[in-house]
Enzyme design. Structure first.
Site, PDB file in Angstrom:
ATOM      1  N   ASP A   1       0.960  -1.233  -0.179  1.00 45.04           N
ATOM      2  CA  ASP A   1      -0.019   0.110  -0.021  1.00 45.04           C
ATOM      3  C   ASP A   1       0.788   1.265  -0.003  1.00 45.04           C
ATOM      4  O   ASP A   1       1.496   1.477   1.111  1.00 45.04           O
ATOM      5  CB  ASP A   1      -0.981  -0.161   1.235  1.00 45.04           C
ATOM      6  CG  ASP A   1      -1.913   1.078   1.290  1.00 45.04           C
ATOM      7  OD1 ASP A   1      -2.205   1.465   0.198  1.00 45.04           O
ATOM      8  OD2 ASP A   1      -2.197   1.567   2.421  1.00 45.04           O
TER       9      ASP A   1
ATOM     10  N   GLU B   1      -1.121  -0.794  -5.482  1.00 48.09           N
ATOM     11  CA  GLU B   1      -2.344  -0.430  -5.779  1.00 48.09           C
ATOM     12  C   GLU B   1      -1.882   0.688  -6.910  1.00 48.09           C
ATOM     13  O   GLU B   1      -0.844   1.270  -7.067  1.00 48.09           O
ATOM     14  CB  GLU B   1      -2.718   0.550  -4.558  1.00 48.09           C
ATOM     15  CG  GLU B   1      -4.160   1.104  -4.777  1.00 48.09           C
ATOM     16  CD  GLU B   1      -4.799   1.838  -3.552  1.00 48.09           C
ATOM     17  OE1 GLU B   1      -5.846   1.760  -3.246  1.00 48.09           O
ATOM     18  OE2 GLU B   1      -4.084   2.702  -3.033  1.00 48.09           O
TER      19      GLU B   1
ATOM     20  N   ASP C   1      -2.730   0.731   6.608  1.00 43.74           N
ATOM     21  CA  ASP C   1      -2.083   0.508   5.408  1.00 43.74           C
ATOM     22  C   ASP C   1      -1.550  -0.949   5.267  1.00 43.74           C
ATOM     23  O   ASP C   1      -1.287  -1.551   4.391  1.00 43.74           O
ATOM     24  CB  ASP C   1      -0.714   1.596   5.540  1.00 43.74           C
ATOM     25  CG  ASP C   1      -1.033   2.828   5.684  1.00 43.74           C
ATOM     26  OD1 ASP C   1      -1.385   3.735   4.647  1.00 43.74           O
ATOM     27  OD2 ASP C   1      -1.437   3.406   6.889  1.00 43.74           O
TER      28      ASP C   1
END
Length: 166
Positions: free
Chosen positions: A7, A67, A140
């Site tokens: 992340d 991501e 996260d």
């Protein structure tokens, strides 16, 4: 297959390493690479880079799932995250690890089965899938584990094979 889920960020880079075999996930390790707000930005990027190389060298992932960057309302934030993301991609490239990118919608669909799931639903399903006692913190880290789960689910599918970042 050992998967490193990331992340991306510049204050906190969540990471989760999973071993995925025969539709079963085993947690290898998870955590966060953090940088302090007062640290010069170039040094923050160096800390992220060094931290990720350490994780890669220790865990030997065969895939990195990250991501896809999306634009939000704060242009400075998205630019800074993009720079941190570049350092993350560079670390994978230097170690010869293929990178796979997923949108938040894809992660939600893969982990929860519903693309509009709430963040808490994704985190709870991540906890259940991995057999953890509680949701990993910071958020996260849980998000990075969800990213790795998404790649595990997608890696054998056509979607996973078409999603290689070059």
């Amino acid at each position: 297959m050992v998967i490193l889920g990331i992340d991306p960020g510049y204050a906190i880079v969540g990471y989760g390493v999973l071993d995925y075999r025969a539709n079963h996930f085993a947690v290898v390790e998870y955590g966060a690479v953090t940088t302090d707000a007062g640290t010069p930005f170039g040094r923050r990027l160096e800390i992220i880079y060094d931290g990720l190389l350490g994780i890669i060298d220790r865990c030997r992932p065969q895939a990195l799932a990250v991501e896809k960057l999306f634009y939000n309302t704060n242009a400075k934030t998205v630019i800074d995250v993009a720079q941190a993301r570049g350092v993350i991609l560079l670390s994978a490239q230097q170690r010869g690890i293929p990178v796979y990118e997923y949108t938040p919608l894809q992660v939600k669909q893969s982990v929860v089965g519903y693309g509009r799931a709430e963040k808490k639903q994704v985190q709870e399903m991540t906890r259940i899938i991995l057999g953890l006692e509680k949701i990993p913190k910071p958020d996260d880290t849980a998000d990075a584990l969800a990213m790795a789960i998404c790649h595990g689910h997608c890696s054998g599918s056509l979607m996973g094979r078409l999603n290689i970042s070059k």
